[in-house]
Design an enzyme around this catalytic site. Structure first.
Site, short mmCIF file in Angstrom:
data_model
loop_
_atom_site.label_atom_id
_atom_site.label_comp_id
_atom_site.label_asym_id
_atom_site.label_seq_id
_atom_site.Cartn_x
_atom_site.Cartn_y
_atom_site.Cartn_z
CE LYS A 1 -4.18 1.88 2.00
NZ LYS A 1 -3.83 3.27 2.07
CE1 TYR B 1 -4.94 1.94 -7.08
CE2 TYR B 1 -2.88 2.79 -6.21
CZ TYR B 1 -4.23 2.94 -6.47
OH TYR B 1 -4.86 4.09 -6.10
CB CYS C 1 13.62 37.11 17.69
SG CYS C 1 15.05 36.09 17.33
CB CYS D 1 18.78 38.04 14.46
SG CYS D 1 18.12 36.58 15.27
#
Ligand code: IVH
Length: 686
Positions: A115, A225, A406, A430
């Site tokens: 499957k 399939y 932040c 940053c």
């Protein structure tokens, strides 16, 4: 060649290329080298461009895509695309078997299939030609995604057979291998884009790409399939799949006809153990009564066929405590929440962290500190929290609130409309963004200053020697010599020392100096402009021959380039609008970095390789495999596809198969790297 001969050659090339696509992508058994294949494709492309009257939408040249679909049309399925009833235990499956036997007796077989965990698709062929591909949608109607599905290499566009029904439909699953999935997510991470949670999402997302040449690059695959045709009369399902296989569709080699339910159980047992060895995800086994006659008798419920069922594997799952949530800041400022867990063993590994994706996911799970959470791990995917056991929550537990500033620099976060991810806009100072950008810049595929890797750059940044990428070019020997730091290795838990001795420092300075000859297209990638990955950088460098040209490009000019969308265009405009970035580029220019394209930068013409023959194999970092082959040819050498005693050298990259190495050693062929090849061409002794 006259037109008739050209037409014949085109047809011959198409047939040959289709055949080699089949050998490579469906049978995993290539018969010619990539180079030889590319040559055939190039010849066909050239002939088709020069002779447009022979164009064909089903030519293998169309597999690269190029069609743009702004809005996907919907189409009603000829017969509904149903789903399957699920079972999770032997007992439930035995009940299914008993129900079947009650209705049709004992004389029947089951077809067992994997499957596949991907996206369902219905593909129609008319007069032997690929004509339409439709997603499952709501089962009654789906989206027409023909252009994207046509790019899948293992799907034939033309069926070569004399007795082809006028129309037939295949049903199958579009999947992504773990390898392709990881590659896509790696690129997305590099471009600062949200990652796909699993191959299934990535596969269905890829089907809905508006530009089919982007879908072509995703390396989707398709397992068939089912085959339906009113004109064909098969006895049963397995026989129909074997017909599809003969027509060169990819039908799993593991599809098996079983004589009774015990054989079905054996199949399930086997795949429950072995599924982790498959290169793609499966989430269970599908069991189908094979004979059409019996299928008809059994019929359908409102939702499912009564003649088929799926057996779902238990996802490998663990229960543990959510200790904390960390918010990591990436180099583009994207915030990723990560769950810190009490260590738990799942599928053979200890899991300590799990991905939480974004704030929507945290809210959806309603997570609280100290919650007992269920964690799932599949294939190579990052473990994820799938559920919470609310009943064992402490009444005073604090709810996890998503951050609005932040965690690194305290700047207020932003979230763009329509995006799930929060960003820290303070790209300038940053710390993880600064460090991330520098780390990206020095990485192997960018400026290749790897000697600064393994924690060294962090030491340099922490000592305030480098604040941005341009500072790297001002680094002095004396500043670095003697720097030292002891760090704890996260994997081993052991402490190790990072020290800058004489040799290290001079290696660093040499690598920085060498980076000045890295071609412009890689510099463009190295800058770390959001959404600008390697491929896009290459594309842009072809259109804008210098960074100045790119800086002056308007939004309209940018989006008019094939494959450059609005998001990338806006990101480029924003980047160059920023004054800090303008200064940075100026300083890089002064340091002597390549900010203009050199004519044929990868090609050095000469005769240094005259009379030598080469086999090229593996994945390379500086050049692509095709570039290496081109360089060999440009310098008088010859490319050959397989090794013989006459071969002069094997140029080996990463991931080269062990057999190749063994064969070279047996034949006494020297194995060289791409650097060795460069040295041979430039006359440096290796
Ligand atoms: S047969 C009427 N076979 O599973 C029967 N489905 O719940 C239709 N799937 O979305 C399905 N592998 O896309 C079938 N070998 C397989 C399958 C398979 C995966 C998917 C299918 C559908 C879902 C059914």
């Amino acid at each position: 060649m006259d037109k008739k001969q050209i037409n014949e050659r085109i047809n011959k090339l198409r047939q040959e290329i289709n055949f080699h696509n089949y050998q490579y992508y469906t049978l995993d058994n290539p018969l010619i080298s990539d180079y030889e294949f590319d040559m055939l494709l190039k010849e066909l492309e050239k002939l088709e461009i020069e002779n447009p009257e022979f164009a064909d939408p089903n030519s293998p040249t169309q597999k690269v895509g190029g069609e743009i679909t702004k809005n996907f049309e919907t189409s009603k399925h000829k017969f509904p695309m149903m789903s399957l009833g699920n079972t999770y235990s032997r007992e439930e499956l035995s009940d299914f078997d008993i129900r079947i036997k009650k209705s049709i007796g004992e004389n029947f077989k089951y077809t067992c299939e994997l499957k596949f965990d991907g996206a369902a698709i219905g593909i129609t062929y008319t007069n032997g030609k690929f004509s339409k591909a439709v997603t499952r949608g709501d089962g009654i109607q789906g989206d027409v995604v023909t252009a994207n599905v046509k790019t899948i290499k293992s799907l034939p566009l033309i069926i070569e057979d004399e007795n082809i029904p006028k129309e037939f439909e295949l049903r199958g699953e579009i999947i992504l291998s773990h390898k392709s999935f990881n590659k896509i997510n790696k690129e997305r991470a590099e471009n600062g884009e949200a990652l796909f949670a699993n191959p299934r999402n990535a596969a269905s997302g890829s089907l809905k790409l508006q530009n089919s040449s982007l879908a072509a690059k995703r390396n989707l695959d398709c397992y068939i399939y089912a085959l339906h045709s009113e004109e064909l009369k098969f006895q049963g399902h397995y026989e129909s799949l074997m017909q599809a296989k003969k027509w060169r569709f990819k039908v799993s080699e593991y599809t098996k006809l079983c004589n009774n339910i015990d054989e079905v159980f054996e199949y399930i047992e086997y795949w429950n153990k072995k599924r982790s060895e498959l290169p793609f995800d499966i989430d269970g086994i599908v069991i189908k009564v094979d004979e059409y006659e019996h299928q008809e008798t059994l019929g359908f419920t409102a939702k499912f066929p009564r003649w088929a069922i799926s057996y779902k594997f238990q996802a490998e799952r663990g229960k543990t405590i959510l200790e904390d949530v960390l918010f990591q800041v990436g180099r583009t400022g994207a915030i990723t929440p990560v769950a810190v867990l009490s260590p738990v063993q799942i599928a053979g590994t200890i899991v300590r962290r799990a991905s939480l994706y974004n704030s929507d996911k945290i809210n959806e799970l309603d997570l609280h500190f100290g919650d007992y959470v269920f964690v799932e791990k599949g294939g190579e995917i990052i473990p994820k929290i799938v559920d919470v056991d609310i009943s064992s929550r402490h009444p005073a537990a604090y709810k996890i609130i998503y951050i609005d500033h932040c965690p690194e620099c305290n700047t207020e976060l932003i979230r763009n409309e329509g995006e799930a991810i929060h960003y820290c806009p303070n790209s300038k100072t940053c710390p993880p963004q600064v460090q991330g950008r520098i780390e990206h810049f020095i990485s192997r595929r960018a400026m290749n200053i790897e000697t600064l890797g393994e924690g060294r750059i962090e030491v340099i940044i922490n000592n305030n020697l480098v604040k941005d990428i341009a500072d790297l070019y001002d680094l002095k020997y004396e500043q670095m010599l003697g720097l030292e730091k002891t760090v704890i290795d996260e994997e081993t838990g052991k402490s190790k020392s990072i020290s800058f001795r004489e040799k290290t420092v001079s290696n660093i300075l040499t690598a920085i100096e060498s980076s000045k000859s890295i071609p412009y297209e890689r510099v463009l990638f190295a800058l770390g402009i959001r959404h600008l990955g390697e491929t896009v950088a290459k594309k842009l460098s072809k259109h804008f021959k210098s960074i100045n040209d790119l800086r002056n490009a308007s939004f309209e000019e940018l989006v008019s380039i094939h494959e450059i969308g609005e998001r990338i265009a806006q990101s480029i405009i924003d980047y160059f609008k920023n004054e800090d970035n303008q200064n940075l580029i100026k300083r890089l220019e002064q340091s002597g970095i390549q900010l203009e394209a050199k004519e044929e930068s990868a090609e050095v013409k000469g005769n240094a390789l005259n009379d030598l023959s080469f086999v090229v194999s593996g994945v390379f970092s500086k050049y692509s495999r095709d570039e290496i082959k081109q360089i060999i040819e440009n310098n008088g050498g010859k490319n050959v596809s397989s090794m013989s005693a006459k071969t002069s050298y094997l140029v080996a990259g990463e991931n080269m198969g062990p057999q190749k190495r063994q064969k070279a050693e047996e034949l006494g062929i020297p194995i060289i790297s791409e650097e060795d090849l460069d040295n041979m061409i430039n006359g440096n002794p290796s």
